[in-house]
Design an enzyme around this catalytic site. Structure first.
Site, PDB file in Angstrom:
ATOM      1  N   HIS A  61       0.820  -1.229   0.000  1.00  0.00           N
ATOM      2  CA  HIS A  61       0.000   0.000   0.000  1.00  0.00           C
ATOM      3  C   HIS A  61       0.852   1.276   0.000  1.00  0.00           C
ATOM      4  O   HIS A  61       0.321   2.371  -0.200  1.00  0.00           O
ATOM      5  CB  HIS A  61      -0.912   0.045   1.233  1.00  0.00           C
ATOM      6  CG  HIS A  61      -1.924  -1.052   1.282  1.00  0.00           C
ATOM      7  ND1 HIS A  61      -2.824  -1.280   0.261  1.00  0.00           N
ATOM      8  CD2 HIS A  61      -2.190  -1.999   2.230  1.00  0.00           C
ATOM      9  CE1 HIS A  61      -3.589  -2.324   0.577  1.00  0.00           C
ATOM     10  NE2 HIS A  61      -3.222  -2.776   1.763  1.00  0.00           N
ATOM     11  N   ASP A  98      -2.357 -10.862  -2.181  1.00  0.00           N
ATOM     12  CA  ASP A  98      -2.901 -10.343  -0.925  1.00  0.00           C
ATOM     13  C   ASP A  98      -4.376  -9.988  -1.155  1.00  0.00           C
ATOM     14  O   ASP A  98      -4.756  -9.593  -2.252  1.00  0.00           O
ATOM     15  CB  ASP A  98      -2.113  -9.086  -0.514  1.00  0.00           C
ATOM     16  CG  ASP A  98      -2.510  -8.571   0.858  1.00  0.00           C
ATOM     17  OD1 ASP A  98      -1.791  -8.878   1.828  1.00  0.00           O
ATOM     18  OD2 ASP A  98      -3.534  -7.859   0.963  1.00  0.00           O
ATOM     19  N   HIS A 100      -6.044  -7.534  -0.247  1.00  0.00           N
ATOM     20  CA  HIS A 100      -6.248  -6.110  -0.537  1.00  0.00           C
ATOM     21  C   HIS A 100      -5.539  -5.725  -1.838  1.00  0.00           C
ATOM     22  O   HIS A 100      -4.501  -6.300  -2.169  1.00  0.00           O
ATOM     23  CB  HIS A 100      -5.686  -5.255   0.611  1.00  0.00           C
ATOM     24  CG  HIS A 100      -6.276  -5.581   1.946  1.00  0.00           C
ATOM     25  ND1 HIS A 100      -5.656  -6.433   2.843  1.00  0.00           N
ATOM     26  CD2 HIS A 100      -7.444  -5.192   2.512  1.00  0.00           C
ATOM     27  CE1 HIS A 100      -6.429  -6.544   3.930  1.00  0.00           C
ATOM     28  NE2 HIS A 100      -7.512  -5.804   3.757  1.00  0.00           N
ATOM     29  N   ASP A 180      -4.105 -13.005   3.764  1.00  0.00           N
ATOM     30  CA  ASP A 180      -5.357 -12.535   4.355  1.00  0.00           C
ATOM     31  C   ASP A 180      -6.588 -12.870   3.515  1.00  0.00           C
ATOM     32  O   ASP A 180      -7.706 -12.516   3.900  1.00  0.00           O
ATOM     33  CB  ASP A 180      -5.282 -11.029   4.671  1.00  0.00           C
ATOM     34  CG  ASP A 180      -4.566 -10.221   3.606  1.00  0.00           C
ATOM     35  OD1 ASP A 180      -4.306 -10.765   2.520  1.00  0.00           O
ATOM     36  OD2 ASP A 180      -4.272  -9.046   3.871  1.00  0.00           O
TER      37      ASP A 180
HETATM   38 ZN   LIG Z   1      -3.783  -7.361   2.848  1.00  0.00          ZN
END
Ligand SMILES: [Zn+2]
Length: 243
Positions: A61, A98, A100, A180
């Protein structure tokens, strides 16, 4: 670090002298700069030798000038630029599984035709980017609906992610390996089983002559060790050279 981040931002993290919130999720203190350097260095070593960097903080991120979502510096992006500059590898693919979307990695390489970014992620979900209409020649987003499981991921991987990476012809694949998306993870709503990570890792290892992996998210500390082990076994079973 400066291949991916502004000098001003790196200095800002270096100078943190007391516990500080960098954004709503991201906490740092006077020891965070060193930890983040070590994490980025582990990612570079993973690119060098075909390894799996088991390090935190995560990175995908992090933007050129901003911390976000637990990430200070974009480890996988730093490793990709390092591989181009120091290992003489021209074309790098970043495969991000991931749960996200790796908005930072996408932004860093958005205008760079030498780095392909391909991501499978829950959408709509944090951080909000990576929707179905967002992409370009070397940015491939595969948004997945909440409650998707192994079958949906395997189909998306085989139908979209693999052809995109094979078509790009990378010299090195770097995996942003978050865990995740597992069914027992507390942060998200994807329902992958352990074997999905082994499967994706095994397939990823066939996509380039070299591979490295970098830990991203994964927030169930009971299951994380065995999920990492499953992915490692997958990498080792494939044609890749992850050692
Ligand atoms: Zn993540």
């Amino acid at each position: 670090m400066l291949r991916c981040h502004t000098e001003e931002y790196v200095e800002r993290i270096r100078r943190i002298a007391e516990p500080t919130w960098l954004d709503g999720d991201t906490f740092a203190s006077e020891t965070s700069f060193e930890a983040a350097l070590l994490s980025a260095g582990a990612a570079m070593a993973a690119a060098d030798r075909g390894g799996f960097a088991l390090a935190r903080p995560p990175g995908h991120h992090a933007l050129a000038d901003r911390a976000m979502g637990f990430c200070l510096f974009n480890n996988v992006a730093i490793a990709a630029r390092h591989a181009q500059a120091e290992l003489g590898l021209d074309r790098i693919a970043v495969l991000d599984w991931d749960v996200h979307h790796g908005n930072g990695t996408q932004a860093i390489f958005w205008d760079d035709p030498t780095v392909l970014y391909a991501s499978l992620h829950e959408w709509p979900f944090y951080p909000g980017t990576g929707g179905p209409s967002e992409g370009n020649e070397t940015t491939v987003n595969v948004p997945m609906a909440a409650l998707s499981g192994d079958a949906e991921y395997q189909r998306a991987f085989a139908d979209v992610v693999e052809p995109a990476i094979r078509g790009f012809g990378p010299d090195l694949v770097l995996v942003s390996a978050g865990f995740d998306a597992h069914e027992a993870d507390p942060l998200a709503d994807i329902r992958l089983t352990d074997s999905a990570f082994a499967w994706m890792a095994e397939r990823a290892g066939t996509l380039a002559p070299r591979i490295g992996a970098v830990l991203e998210g994964g927030y169930n500390i009971e299951t994380l060790p065995r999920l990492v082990a499953a992915a490692l076994e997958g990498f080792q079973n494939s044609d890749g050279r992850l050692s």
